[in-house]
Every structure is written in structure tokens, then in C-alpha cells.
Design an enzyme around this catalytic site. Sequence first.
Site, mmCIF file in Angstrom:
data_model
loop_
_atom_site.group_PDB
_atom_site.id
_atom_site.type_symbol
_atom_site.label_atom_id
_atom_site.label_comp_id
_atom_site.label_asym_id
_atom_site.label_seq_id
_atom_site.Cartn_x
_atom_site.Cartn_y
_atom_site.Cartn_z
ATOM 1 C CB THR A 118 -0.918 0.003 1.239
ATOM 2 O OG1 THR A 118 -1.540 1.292 1.370
ATOM 3 C CG2 THR A 118 -0.136 -0.257 2.521
ATOM 4 C CE1 TYR A 142 -3.541 -2.291 5.114
ATOM 5 C CE2 TYR A 142 -3.469 0.010 4.446
ATOM 6 C CZ TYR A 142 -3.607 -1.325 4.129
ATOM 7 O OH TYR A 142 -3.779 -1.691 2.822
#
Length: 328
Positions: A118, A142
Site C-alpha cells: 500500500t 496498517y
Amino acid sequence: DKGNVLVTGGAGYIGSHACKALAAAGYTPVTYDNLVTGWQDAVRFGPFERGDLLDRARLDAVFAQYRPAAVMHFAALSQVGEAMAQPGLYWANNVTGSLNLIEAAVAAGCDRFVFSSTCATYGEHDNVVLDEDTSQQPLNAYGASKRAIEDILRDFEAAHGLQSVIFRYFNVAGADPEAEVGEFHRPETHLVPLMLDAIDGKRDALTVFGTDYDTPDGTCIRDYVHVCDLVDAHVLGLNWLQDGKGSRVFNLGTGSGFSVMEVIEQSRAVTNREVPYAIGPRRAGDCTKLVSGSVRAEQELGWSPQRSSMSTMIADAWRWHQSGHYDR
Ligand code: UDP
């Protein structure tokens, strides 16, 4: 038949679209999913094996049964807000789970690995174009969990020869234009589906998370890419590994940034309906601006996004939203 590909998270939003693309390209996608955030009825292309990444014995059995030539690893927890509140969940599920999967792959002699990373691994960079060489300073657990998995892949390449294509996603939106699969999270936290629900009266007004960012209209800017374009890149990544081109990192974004207010405006235009929204405070862990500054995927993989204009993404998401499949 080009053989089996193990697709973790194949019952989720991106994984289910990847299974459709893999099947169309002649592979057999084998979904491995614990159904914590996925949906069994989203597994429409290839076999389904229910299992958890933390269950190494189950992983070994699935590798032994299907002998996949490659893994596409989508399964992960992926909500910034949840990661801020419960970082341990992210380190356990994402990092320990991925380590199990990588070890199982290596033990089974499967040395091709396509990984969903990501742009959240980059963190906040003022006035910097985000390309693959930008330093990674994630703002939340995350992003930190995904960066750690990237590190594991590099170590396993050095020690065991594991070949990986790492895709750093920007924001994924849209749905299969045939509406066979689409985006469905419970709870839903993502901008586009929340907005379509609000337009449709399926939930209350959208809350815009902060209008005091250092951007032209004060709302956060993101680079949105259509889920079908995104998964097409994965099939190209698989070919890349099969051609022996070696491990590589690719950003997947279009290079165009849209603010939250611009996405709202485009949705109003595409659906011809008002978007009920209210202004709220910032959401913890959000970066001001995440826009890809890389054309590596286009140049090296030959990736060419076809459906990633904002209006097409919203139109496809809206079609899925209004299809019978959306309401589970
Ligand atoms: N966003 C918002 N309201 C919402 C959900 C999201 O204003 O109810 C904003 C969020 O702050 C971010 C952008 O929309 O700037 C995209 O958020 P999303 O959760 O879809 O993806 P993320 O950028 O976290 O991966």
C-alpha cells in the site's frame, strides 16, 4: 489451463476481482480466505478453501493439495482507523499471518509471490512525488504491517530465492462492469461505497473527515484506481515472474489526485443525485495527500489502466450498488 494460483483473500473486494481476471487469463484461482471480512458468495471463479493465515497446518495442506505455481496474497486487515485503535490485530493478522504464508510457500517449493502492499507505507511527504524509491515512513500500524511484510519478502528472496512482485496500491474503487463481483465491506469505511449508500438512503449522510488539510479545498487528496485495472496489473505481475524477470516493486495509481469534495461532486454528476454529507473532524492516521508519481508499472509491465477515470469508477460502483448482488 495455466495452472493453479493460490489467492488469499479471494472472497474479498480486490481478491474476488483478481479471481475473475485470473480465470479469464486461463488460470485456476484457488481462494484461501477465513471469511472474517470476506464473503463466500463472492467466490465465483475457482475452488474455495476456508482457512486462516495463522493456521500453518491448514496452509500446508492447501499447498499440498493444489500445488500452486504462484501465490497472490490479498488477505489482510486494511482499515486505518482500526489499525490505530488495535495495532496488535494488524501485527498478528497481517505480519504473522503473512510470515506463515510465505514460509508455507517456500516449504512447498512455490517461489512466485504477488503481494498487495500500500501507498500507506510511504506516510506523509510534503511536496514529494511518491515513486517506488520514496522512503517508507508509515503513519499507522496498517502501513507499518505492510512495510514489514515487504521486508520479510526481501529477506526470503535473499535466503530462499523467493521471487516477488510487490504492488503498492493507491486507493481502489469501482467494480466489475458486469457486476458479478463488487465492493462490499461490513463495516464499510471506504469513501465511495459510503457515499453511494448515502445517495441511496441506505445510510445516513457521509461525514467528510476534515476540511482543514493543506490542500486547495481543505480535504484529503487520494489517487483512485479502478479495481479491474488494479487486478489486471496482477496478472501482468504473474507473467513477469513467470518470465524470470525477478523481484520488483510497482506503485499502482494513475497519478491523478482527487479531493474528497471532488469525489462527492463527481458522484453527484454521475448518479444525478444529491450526496448528503456533513463536515466532521479529521480521522486519525490519515495522510494529507497520496498520489503516485510513478510510471514504472506502465513502462515495465505494460500496464495500461482502461477504466480508472473517476466517472467510470463511480458509474461501475453505482451499477454494482444497484444490482441485486449488492445487498447481502
Ligand atoms: N473519507 C471521508 N469520509 C468517510 C470515509 C473516508 O471523508 O466516511 C476520506 C478519508 O479521510 C480519505 C478518503 O476519504 O481522505 C479515502 O478514504 P478511504 O477510507 O476510502 O481510503 P484510505 O485513503 O483510508 O485508504
